[in-house]
Design an enzyme around this catalytic site. Structure first.
Site, PDB file in Angstrom:
ATOM      1  N   ASP A 122     -50.111  12.737  26.489  1.00 30.89           N
ATOM      2  CA  ASP A 122     -50.543  13.670  25.684  1.00 30.89           C
ATOM      3  C   ASP A 122     -48.846  12.629  24.897  1.00 30.89           C
ATOM      4  O   ASP A 122     -48.411  14.054  23.388  1.00 30.89           O
ATOM      5  CB  ASP A 122     -49.924  15.264  25.595  1.00 30.89           C
ATOM      6  CG  ASP A 122     -48.747  15.754  26.631  1.00 30.89           C
ATOM      7  OD1 ASP A 122     -48.538  14.997  27.032  1.00 30.89           O
ATOM      8  OD2 ASP A 122     -49.288  16.499  27.102  1.00 30.89           O
ATOM      9  N   CYS A 178     -27.555  21.321   9.674  1.00 28.37           N
ATOM     10  CA  CYS A 178     -27.418  22.087   8.740  1.00 28.37           C
ATOM     11  C   CYS A 178     -28.815  23.016   8.553  1.00 28.37           C
ATOM     12  O   CYS A 178     -28.620  23.865   7.953  1.00 28.37           O
ATOM     13  CB  CYS A 178     -26.787  21.067   7.185  1.00 28.37           C
ATOM     14  SG  CYS A 178     -24.679  20.437   7.971  1.00 28.37           S
TER      15      CYS A 178
END
Length: 573
Positions: A122, A178
């Site tokens: 996966d 940010c």
């Protein structure tokens, strides 16, 4: 006879080959459980199973070979025991708990024993690694995967068909620090903030984090006020963390800080909100706190989007539980199956979404994102594993040519098959020639890099460069410092990349094997194709079998005859 039906389906000769074969299945999760069932019932003689995970509660809804009593046990060891109940044909099962990319546990010699490999993985990194090992050893393998209602199987015949790396695979998306900490605009931003920043800084084992790394933040923004604010936020969380075990006002201080004080400071940085909608600090009072403290036990639906009050209640009780646990535990790590940690992250992220005017999510949806859960449906896993097993057995048929298709499944029950595509001439993996370089122990200690250069230069008939490890240059026409150095003393001399300076012939990748004798591989390098300027350079013609909404995809869905696969070789020379 137990195998009478298989003999009629596969043919006696094919069945004999299947029964005498040794195959590897990588991955024992949702797809792996179904696939192992099919492989056992197909009569494979020996099946090795590798997985590094343990069983969690969230696995049980689709990984049918596991039970609640198996939680925290090794997937590979457990799945091997589970199929013994219907291992009628007596397959030898060899379960191994570990990371398939661990070269110490799974060295090259271990890979050489397999006739065929089935992928039930996966993640892209492990799939690409298996692909590289199969290319090196010329071992055919079956790539398969599912996501929700979609799935695919892709038989890969090294150098005769497209390999796993021939197509571009989208890596997991990451977000700027940010954005996560100052200007979120999506639910996933708030979920990442709650899990990776808030929870980690308050409760988890403290290590370096990209969310507080000053250098990483400075690369993203030159706004001094924002940089200063982010540092202050982190420092205040560290102070709050120090109070957790003995403070009876932890919850009040936490909510006031992250949803009021921090938000008001962000609002004071006006440049952040010139083109964005500014957040609204969360307003709440002592009466609200008293209501939370006097509220008894409660249950909230996992699939319902909680109100602000419900999120506050969830945050209050989950943080109180975590506080109590920290009296005995040094730290607590996030676990999607831990009710306290999952509820804390869900409530914290939803309250942040409320402050930033972002859509809230249910705990169920947040768990999927925070836990990096790929949507899985048991029926899709069953379909795809059946295709993988059926197509894989056809490799063992005694035909001069093989009829093999890619197959895929998609919404609205459409199953589409297509011819397996040829190799992508610009693929960095299969466009290079990969070979084993055997060097005896004596020669490894006595021969110098000059010997290797003398062997390689005639192959290209021009100047070459040699790199090892993470693109470390050890030789080119202007750099010969290592020429007189013994092979045993050349750093990182394990995987060797050779290129010609004119970029005329294909690259050569040599895997160094220390053995009993020295044998240089017989190599015939091909010319590199001329790359045309096109937006489709990184694509290949043809697709995996996929489920496509609305019906069959374009193209011929009938069987296609392809050339015989490259014969697997264990020794080259």
């Amino acid at each position: 006879m137990k195998n009478a039906y298989l003999k009629r389906v596969l043919g006696e000769e094919c069945l004999n080959r299947v029964q005498s074969s040794r195959v590897l299945m990588v991955g024992a999760g949702g797809l792996g459980c179904e696939l192992l069932k099919d492989l056992v019932l197909c009569g494979y003689g020996e099946i090795h199973i590798v997985d590094l995970d343990t069983i969690t509660l969230s696995n049980l809804n689709r990984q049918f070979l596991f039970r609640k009593t198996d939680i925290d046990k090794s997937k590979s060891l457990t799945v091997a025991k589970a199929v013994e109940a219907f291992n009628y044909l007596g397959a030898r099962l060899v379960p191994l708990h570990g990371n398939i990319m661990d070269t110490k546990q799974f060295p090259l010699e271990w890979w050489q024993q397999f006739d065929y490999i089935y992928n039930a993985l996966d993640n892209i990194e492990a799939r690409s690694y298996v692909n590289s090992m199969c290319l090196l050893l010329k071992t055919p393998f079956m790539e398969s995967g599912t996501e929700g209602y979609n799935g695919h199987v892709s038989p890969i015949l090294p150098y005769n068909s497209a390999c796993f790396d021939c197509q571009t695979h989208v890596p997991p998306k990451t977000y700027p620090v940010c954005t996560i900490r100052s200007t979120p605009s999506l639910p996933v931003h708030c979920i990442t903030w709650a899990k990776e920043f808030l929870f980690y800084q308050l409760f988890d084992e403290q290590e370096s984090s990209s969310f507080t790394d000053a250098d990483a933040i400075a690369k993203e923004t030159d706004n001094d006020a924002e940089i200063e604010n982010l540092a202050q936020e982190a420092n205040e969380l560290a102070e709050l963390r120090a109070k957790i075990k003995h403070s009876d006002k932890f919850f009040v201080e936490l909510v006031n800080k992250i949803y009021k004080v921090d938000i008001e400071r962000l609002l004071s940085i006006e440049t952040l909100w010139q083109t964005r909608r500014p957040p609204t600090p969360l307003e709440w009072d002592l009466e609200a706190l008293q209501r939370l403290e006097t509220a008894g036990a409660f249950e909230l639906s996992d699939t319902k989007v909680w109100s602000v009050d419900e999120n506050l209640r969830a945050l209050y009780f989950s943080s109180a539980n975590i506080q109590r646990r920290l009296q005995k535990e040094e730290f607590i790590s996030f676990d999607k199956d831990d009710d306290d940690t999952m509820t804390f992250v869900a409530a914290a992220s939803n309250l942040r979404s409320h402050v930033f005017h972002i859509e809230a999510k249910s705990r169920f949806d947040i768990k999927e994102i925070a836990g990096n859960i790929i949507p899985a449906i048991a029926t899709t896993n069953a379909f795809i594993s059946g295709f993988a097993s059926a197509i894989g057995t056809r490799y063992f048929q005694n035909n001069a040519s093989l009829h093999i298709l890619n197959t895929s499944v998609a919404p609205k029950n459409a199953i589409v098959s297509a011819p397996i595509p040829p190799p992508n001439p610009h693929c960095s993996s299969c466009s290079a020639r990969r070979e084993l370089l055997y060097v005896s122990k004596h020669d490894f200690e006595s021969l110098t890099l000059q010997w290797l250069v003398d062997k390689l230069t005639p192959l290209y008939n021009e100047d070459i460069s040699i790199q090892v490890g993470e693109s470390k240059l050890i030789y080119d026409v202007d750099f010969d410092d290592y020429l007189s150095v013994k092979l045993s003393q050349v750093p990182d001399l394990k995987v060797i990349l050779v290129q010609d300076d004119a970029n005329r012939l294909q690259n050569l990748v040599l895997y160094l094997v220390i053995g009993e004798e020295t044998r240089f591989p017989s190599v015939d390098l091909q010319a590199k194709p001329v790359k045309e300027d096109s937006d489709d350079d990184d694509k290949i013609n043809g697709d995996d079998i996929e489920l496509v909404e609305g019906g069959a995809a374009d193209g011929d869905s009938s069987d296609v005859e392809i050339v015989e696969p490259v014969t697997k070789k264990q020794h080259i020379g």
